[in-house]
Every structure is written in structure tokens, then in C-alpha cells.
Design an enzyme around this catalytic site. Structure first.
Site, PDB file in Angstrom:
ATOM      1  N   ILE A  17      88.146  47.599  54.267  1.00 43.74           N
ATOM      2  CA  ILE A  17      87.278  48.652  54.715  1.00 43.74           C
ATOM      3  C   ILE A  17      87.377  48.624  56.292  1.00 43.74           C
ATOM      4  CG2 ILE A  17      85.020  47.478  54.633  1.00 43.74           C
ATOM      5  CD1 ILE A  17      83.831  49.994  53.505  1.00 43.74           C
ATOM      6  N   GLY A  38      82.091  37.256  53.299  1.00 47.74           N
ATOM      7  CA  GLY A  38      82.433  38.589  52.441  1.00 47.74           C
ATOM      8  C   GLY A  38      82.549  39.886  53.547  1.00 47.74           C
ATOM      9  N   VAL A  39      82.238  41.152  52.994  1.00 49.72           N
ATOM     10  CA  VAL A  39      82.822  42.145  53.931  1.00 49.72           C
ATOM     11  C   VAL A  39      81.966  42.210  55.123  1.00 49.72           C
ATOM     12  CG1 VAL A  39      81.190  43.801  52.601  1.00 49.72           C
ATOM     13  CG2 VAL A  39      83.225  44.679  53.477  1.00 49.72           C
ATOM     14  N   ASP A  40      80.725  41.733  55.090  1.00 53.91           N
ATOM     15  CA  ASP A  40      79.859  41.916  55.894  1.00 53.91           C
ATOM     16  C   ASP A  40      80.328  41.026  57.289  1.00 53.91           C
ATOM     17  OD1 ASP A  40      77.356  41.763  57.635  1.00 53.91           O
ATOM     18  OD2 ASP A  40      76.290  40.772  56.379  1.00 53.91           O
ATOM     19  N   THR A 124      78.739  43.223  44.538  1.00 51.98           N
ATOM     20  CA  THR A 124      79.595  42.792  43.686  1.00 51.98           C
ATOM     21  C   THR A 124      80.387  41.227  44.095  1.00 51.98           C
ATOM     22  OG1 THR A 124      81.426  43.992  44.301  1.00 51.98           O
ATOM     23  CG2 THR A 124      80.092  45.050  42.762  1.00 51.98           C
TER      24      THR A 124
HETATM   25  P1  ADP Z   1      77.334  41.300  48.595  1.00 53.05           P
HETATM   26  O1  ADP Z   1      76.749  39.992  49.256  1.00 53.05           O
HETATM   27  O2  ADP Z   1      76.746  42.724  48.490  1.00 53.05           O
HETATM   28  O3  ADP Z   1      77.649  41.028  47.087  1.00 53.05           O
HETATM   29  P2  ADP Z   1      80.192  40.633  49.637  1.00 53.05           P
HETATM   30  O4  ADP Z   1      80.504  40.951  50.767  1.00 53.05           O
HETATM   31  O5  ADP Z   1      80.007  39.520  48.990  1.00 53.05           O
HETATM   32  O6  ADP Z   1      78.836  41.413  49.237  1.00 53.05           O
HETATM   33  O7  ADP Z   1      80.995  41.528  48.397  1.00 53.05           O
HETATM   34  C1  ADP Z   1      80.742  42.930  48.237  1.00 53.05           C
HETATM   35  C2  ADP Z   1      82.199  43.193  47.861  1.00 53.05           C
HETATM   36  O8  ADP Z   1      83.148  43.499  49.073  1.00 53.05           O
HETATM   37  C3  ADP Z   1      83.124  42.318  46.972  1.00 53.05           C
HETATM   38  O9  ADP Z   1      83.698  43.153  45.922  1.00 53.05           O
HETATM   39  C4  ADP Z   1      84.206  41.722  47.967  1.00 53.05           C
HETATM   40  O10 ADP Z   1      85.395  41.716  47.383  1.00 53.05           O
HETATM   41  C5  ADP Z   1      84.410  43.037  48.928  1.00 53.05           C
HETATM   42  N1  ADP Z   1      85.031  42.881  50.259  1.00 53.05           N
HETATM   43  C6  ADP Z   1      85.131  41.611  50.721  1.00 53.05           C
HETATM   44  N2  ADP Z   1      85.796  41.711  52.128  1.00 53.05           N
HETATM   45  C7  ADP Z   1      86.109  43.127  52.120  1.00 53.05           C
HETATM   46  C8  ADP Z   1      86.939  44.012  52.819  1.00 53.05           C
HETATM   47  N3  ADP Z   1      87.322  43.559  53.843  1.00 53.05           N
HETATM   48  N4  ADP Z   1      86.953  45.443  52.472  1.00 53.05           N
HETATM   49  C9  ADP Z   1      86.470  45.922  51.419  1.00 53.05           C
HETATM   50  N5  ADP Z   1      85.922  44.897  50.727  1.00 53.05           N
HETATM   51  C10 ADP Z   1      85.558  43.681  50.826  1.00 53.05           C
END
Ligand code: ADP
Length: 180
Positions: A17, A38-40, A124
Site C-alpha cells: 500500500i 506491519g502496515v503501520d 487482520t
Molecule cells: P492490525 O494491527 O490492524 O492487524 P497489521 O499491520 O498487523 O494491522 O496487519 C494488517 C494487514 O496489513 C495484514 O493483512 C498485513 O499482512 C497487511 N500489510 C502489512 N504490510 C503491508 C503493506 N506494506 N501493504 C499492504 N498491506 C500490508
């Protein structure tokens, strides 16, 4: 995979993303807006420190709500930070909170006049929401919103990995069949 919902194209893609060129990307943040894994973490790494400086000024975001910052070095102009629920068995209002996280992000995008938005699969990852149900809630919430609001032209779900893409695709097909 693309579907047309009134004036909006809703797309599922597999990817990262942080590379999206939509007006805003949505971050699956935590309530302290403190960054993390993760994505954050990926969004803060790619966007640079200005996003965290704005997050610190905002101070926090309750679960199910959303706040907005600029996009720093990202191609997206804005980041909408929303906080999904931690899954605790499903009896603590998780479904309503996950729906609210998507809805409040969409409302914030509309309020700012944004035309395109990219979502990750909120809750997720570390927050352990069962993926099929999370995908259904994500898609249904977006589809219902787009039927009632014609301002947003593009909503992209950017799924990390083939497995997550396949689950979203299966849930989207089911939702479309119900409507036909
Ligand atoms: P949460 O704490 O809301 O569960 P996470 O970041 O752990 O958030 O995961 C949310 C989703 O984002 C997961 O399905 C993970 O695989 C996905 N994710 C992690 N990195 C990225 C990225 N760079 N782009 C898109 N999705 C991502």
C-alpha cells in the site's frame, strides 16, 4: 479484480500500500498513533518522520475512529489513520468497530473532497481478526457507502500476499452474487 459500484470503481489488488498513488492511503494504526509493526511501520518508514510528528500533535484515535495527516514522502497526499479492533473472540463489539473503522475513513475522505482511497486489510495482522469475516465487513461497508455517495471515484483494497487477495476475491464474489 474490479467492480463498478455506481460511479466508483472498487478494485482488489495484491501489493504494497505504501506505493499507492491514490489521494489517500489508509493506515491500520493503533489508538496511540504510536507506529508499530506491519502496515503501520511500513507507512511511517516510507512516508518519513513528518507523519509521526503530525500523529503526535493529534495525540491518539479511539478504536473505530479515523484521523488524517499529510502523506510525507509518499505518493499519496494524505494518510487516513484508523484503528481497527483487536479480535477477542467476537463478543466485544469487534464487527461493529471494524465496520466503523472503514466507514469513518470513507467519511473523512469525503469530507476532505478526496476522490481515491486505498485500504489495507485492517485488523487482520497483529489484531488477529478472522480474515474471511474481516474481508466481508470491509467490502460490504465500502459497497454500501459507495451506493449512497457518488463523490469517491476509486476505492482500492491493497492486499499483502496472494492468500489475502484470494480471500477478498472470494468474499467480493459472494457479495456481488447476493446483489444479482
Ligand atoms: P492490525 O494491527 O490492524 O492487524 P497489521 O499491520 O498487523 O494491522 O496487519 C494488517 C494487514 O496489513 C495484514 O493483512 C498485513 O499482512 C497487511 N500489510 C502489512 N504490510 C503491508 C503493506 N506494506 N501493504 C499492504 N498491506 C500490508
Amino acid at each position: 479484480m474490479d467492480v463498478q459500484i455506481e460511479k466508483c470503481v472498487l478494485s482488489l489488488i495484491q501489493g504494497d500500500i505504501t506505493l499507492e498513488e491514490t489521494d489517500a492511503i489508509v493506515n491500520a494504526a493503533n489508538s496511540g498513533l504510536a507506529g508499530g509493526a506491519g502496515v503501520d511501520g511500513a507507512i511511517h518508514d516510507a512516508g518519513g518522520p513528518s507523519i509521526m510528528m503530525e500523529c503526535r500533535k493529534i495525540g491518539g484515535c479511539p478504536t473505530g475512529q479515523a484521523v488524517i495527516t499529510t502523506g510525507g514522502n509518499l505518493k499519496a497526499r494524505y494518510v487516513i489513520h484508523t484503528v481497527g479492533p483487536v479480535y477477542q473472540g467476537g463478543t466485544r463489539g469487534e464487527a461493529a468497530l471494524l465496520k466503523s473503522a472503514y466507514l469513518e475513513s470513507l467519511k473523512l475522505a469525503s469530507a476532505r473532497g478526496l476522490k481515491s482511497l486505498a485500504f489495507p486489510a485492517i485488523s487482520t495482522g497483529v489484531y488477529a481478526y478472522p480474515v474471511n469475516e474481516a474481508a466481508r465487513i470491509a467490502l460490504k461497508t465500502a459497497m454500501d457507502y459507495l451506493k449512497e455517495h457518488s463523490d469517491i471515484e476509486r476505492v482500492r483494497f491493497v492486499l499483502f500476499g496472494q492468500a489475502m487477495f484470494d480471500i477478498f476475491a472470494a468474499e467480493l464474489k459472494k457479495l456481488i452474487e447476493v446483489e444479482i
